[in-house]
Design an enzyme around this catalytic site. Structure first.
Site, PDB file in Angstrom:
ATOM      1  N   SER A  58      -2.791   4.324   1.502  1.00 21.83           N
ATOM      2  CA  SER A  58      -4.015   3.654   1.052  1.00 21.83           C
ATOM      3  C   SER A  58      -4.928   3.913   2.431  1.00 21.83           C
ATOM      4  O   SER A  58      -4.604   4.259   3.671  1.00 21.83           O
ATOM      5  CB  SER A  58      -3.739   2.026   1.278  1.00 21.83           C
ATOM      6  N   GLU A  59      -6.210   4.514   1.706  1.00 19.16           N
ATOM      7  CA  GLU A  59      -7.182   5.146   2.581  1.00 19.16           C
ATOM      8  C   GLU A  59      -7.861   4.544   4.000  1.00 19.16           C
ATOM      9  O   GLU A  59      -8.092   5.044   4.894  1.00 19.16           O
ATOM     10  CB  GLU A  59      -8.779   5.513   1.933  1.00 19.16           C
TER      11      GLU A  59
END
Lengths: 234, 229, 234, 229
Positions: D46-47
């Protein structure tokens, strides 16, 4: 099940080919992957381009790679006066040296590992290390254009690791290891202890396993176990 | 009368403020750590990833993974943190340190200085010297006033390979304290037994004399270590 | 004795002047310095240039700064569809938007904080976000030239802090906070707890105190305490 | 017969290998997480700073500081790590993820794609889409084969604003699986009840038919969720 563990250092260095570019973590002796270096020495691989902060000291590990004339080129910031084997190779013209200010070296590796094409660094402007480099004035200040560094193989040293390749360091072991972990085609860590999956709190992982291809549990190199080197740095 | 190497370090320590974040180079600079006022909280930065270097460990108490930039064992001070090279050089190059104290071969009138490569040195090594020099807002140079052949080290133009251009703020020698002003070098303090014209004679670059120029005030000894000779 | 603690958020935002450039940490609501934003709102400071990943959501904190028309320009990667107050300002032409790919935004802040003059990024090449940007082909690949970002004031949110300004985060709070901490003239963190000096292990500090000028202990903003926003990101 | 959105996600999940490091965009891609083989260890990135996103927490078990890029609460999987944006985007842009699965408005024959801005969208937001697109070595696009007006989304040239040039490796639609080859798009699989020429008719860009082209093999339902319609 993911298991990045290898049996020994010999297996870990087996893919390294003559002429490869290799990064080694470490600042002084701390965080230096000494056992992997010794395995590479035993394997006899030659014509290496080595990217490392220094050139080792004493008569073992990195220093021994110079002693045995395995290195064609060194990209480093501080081959210390105590790096006697490097010194001998260098003075005989048997190894090429690309000297890079330490912060620029760090960021060239970071650029290589994080997909940037290059950057403008202030260190070295107006000095002999600016020779042949493109300069650019940005917001009134002069910078040097610097290119990314990337390696075929990266060898790291960490304190603990798990089968996913997650790594934790202690003391000043992080130094170049964390950034080099991002900049290799194949990344191998020697660790003092492989701990069961789930041992690390997610907040305490220093190098996430995504960057690490293999790890090997091995006792600390005896040359690095009890005392640091006698090098001095500016 | 001259300051000893410890005397120069002692005098520099007096000028470092509480809350300072200071990198100390090898040579005289690293001695500064021995003379910091214990009543002032100052963080010593080490380029290999320490903010808050503490004193040397007792014999037998060394941690093999805890060394400072000079490659000697160290301890950690209250409030210390450990980090990697990218963050360490962000501190150095990004202007976050308050001071860097560095040795030098030569300093020029315009603040250029040379400290990384003795002319003719066969194997060069630069380390973090250039990053520190371009990054820290207060570069203090600590060195002898003259070479051991008696030649001035504060010169019009550096002949040794430069570390960085125009970045030195203050020079501490065994004879004097000199600020690098925007137009000229300014003599701030000089050793008892000398006078401004005597310091000028030992300095190749032009020296302006500060209006409040005075004698360096350093005790004879500190904890038994001679500070003056 | 060093003590970077301030009494309250009002005191923390007092130096912010009209027309200042301000960075805010946070991704979604996590790690958003909501109480500092509210204090800035109360203070009435205007004509701000805001650097932030998004434009807030709901009706509080960052979103309220747009509602009250305090922001002249936003430099961001993702003003979400739920950022209704930003949306309104933007559609009326009351706020300028500089849209930056998120990774490029991160590295522009990093360049500002670490003394680099600029860098070449791959994101955005061949797209409308490349308009007006210098391009360069390096090792056969095209990049965009990107400039550093730096702010007059940086506002962070962390979980715990000590009087030296050392900060620790939890969960996904690190996001933009760690890099923004390096890129401000004055850096202030709101923390949920100020712990005694020496509470943090040196290995567990996320943001070393050197980057932090002040910190203030304050309860989590009620809008951020119990549920995340409804935003969605690509 | 067509795949449902869940059906596309299910089919993509079958192609993700053990040991993969995968970023899942919003829309169909995020559904892929529901269909991963529990016998394969795959890390979801997840960024905002997570490697190893786990399932949604049970109601009442949400941690307010633990969200994924879509801004919803999440948990952490075995072996997860948390980090800041600089390291997160080093992973994305530096080629460290194995796959990114992204939605798209259009994909062109040369692998160009558009997914960040619907033409005419008033307020643009790009987030990490462009960094992912240029960084991940395997960009899988998940989308419907046709727009809701029945127009092909696999086109000769994108008309919507580009996300990145020439980076899509494979397209999964409700009708077909198409590889972006160096010279042409290659039809690999198609839904039962269709045939290659039918898929061609619904695709603006030229389609080569793979020698081993076959029907998509997806069950009717999974855990009660319809995968085909």
């Amino acid at each position: 099940m993911i298991d990045k563990t290898l049996a020994d250092c010999k297996q870990a260095v087996a893919p390294v080919f003559d002429g490869a570019t290799v990064m080694f973590g470490g600042f002084g002796n701390v965080g230096m992957p000494g056992q992997l270096m010794e395995a590479l020495l035993l394997q006899g691989t030659r014509d290496l381009t080595v990217i490392s902060n220094g050139a080792g000291s004493g008569d073992f590990a990195l220093a021994a790679l110079f002693r045995e004339r395995r290195v064609r080129k060194l990209i480093a910031s501080f081959p210390a006066p105590t790096s006697k084997h490097f010194r001998e190779c260098y003075l005989k013209g048997e190894v090429e040296l690309e000297l890079v200010p330490q912060g620029t070296l760090v960021d060239r590796i970071r650029a290589g590992g994080s997909g940037l094409g290059g950057f403008y660094a202030p260190a070295g402007v107006g000095t002999e290390l600016a020779a042949g480099k493109e300069t650019r004035v940005i917001n009134g200040r002069e910078y040097l254009f610097e290119l990314p560094l990337h390696a075929d193989f990266v060898f790291l040293k960490a304190h603990r690791g798990d089968r996913f390749g997650n790594l934790c360091y202690r003391g000043t072991m992080r130094n170049f290891n964390m950034v080099m972990a991002t900049a290799g085609k194949l990344v191998v860590a020697e660790v003092e202890e492989i701990v069961p999956a789930g041992s690390f709190s997610p907040e305490s992982v220093h190098t996430p396993g995504i960057f690490v291809d293999h790890l090997v549990q091995v006792a600390r190199h005896p040359g690095l176990a009890d005392k640091p080197s006698e090098e001095t740095a500016p | 009368m001259m300051l000893t190497r410890d005397g120069i370090a002692y005098r520099i320590a007096r000028d470092l403020p509480e809350g300072g974040y200071v990198n100390l180079g090898v040579g005289i600079p690293i001695l500064v750590a021995n003379y910091l006022d214990p009543g002032k909280e100052i963080f010593i930065h080490s380029e290999n990833g320490i903010l808050g270097v503490g004193p040397k460990p007792a014999r037998g108490q060394e941690d093999p993974d805890l060394i400072s930039a000079g490659k000697g064992f160290c301890t950690l001070a209250l409030g210390a943190s450990l980090f990697d090279q990218t963050l360490s050089f962000a501190m150095m190059r990004g202007g976050h340190l308050s001071h860097a104290v560095l040795g030098a071969i030569e300093v020029a009138a315009n603040g250029d200085f040379a400290n990384w490569r003795v002319p003719g040195q066969a194997v060069p090594g630069v380390g973090g010297a250039m990053d520190l020099a371009v990054g820290a807002p207060n570069i203090f140079v600590a060195m002898s006033h003259l070479t051991n052949k008696g030649k001035p080290k504060i010169v019009n133009t550096c002949s040794a390979p430069l570390t960085a251009r125009g970045c030195v703020k203050r020079i501490y020698t065994d004879l004097a304290i000199i600020d690098v002003g925007t137009d000229a070098l300014v003599l701030r303090e000089f050793m008892p037994g000398h006078d401004p014209s005597g310091i000028r004679a030992k300095t190749e670059a032009e020296l302006t004399i500060a209006a409040d120029c005075r004698e360096i005030d350093v005790p004879e000894t500190f904890n038994g270590v001679p500070l003056r000779q």
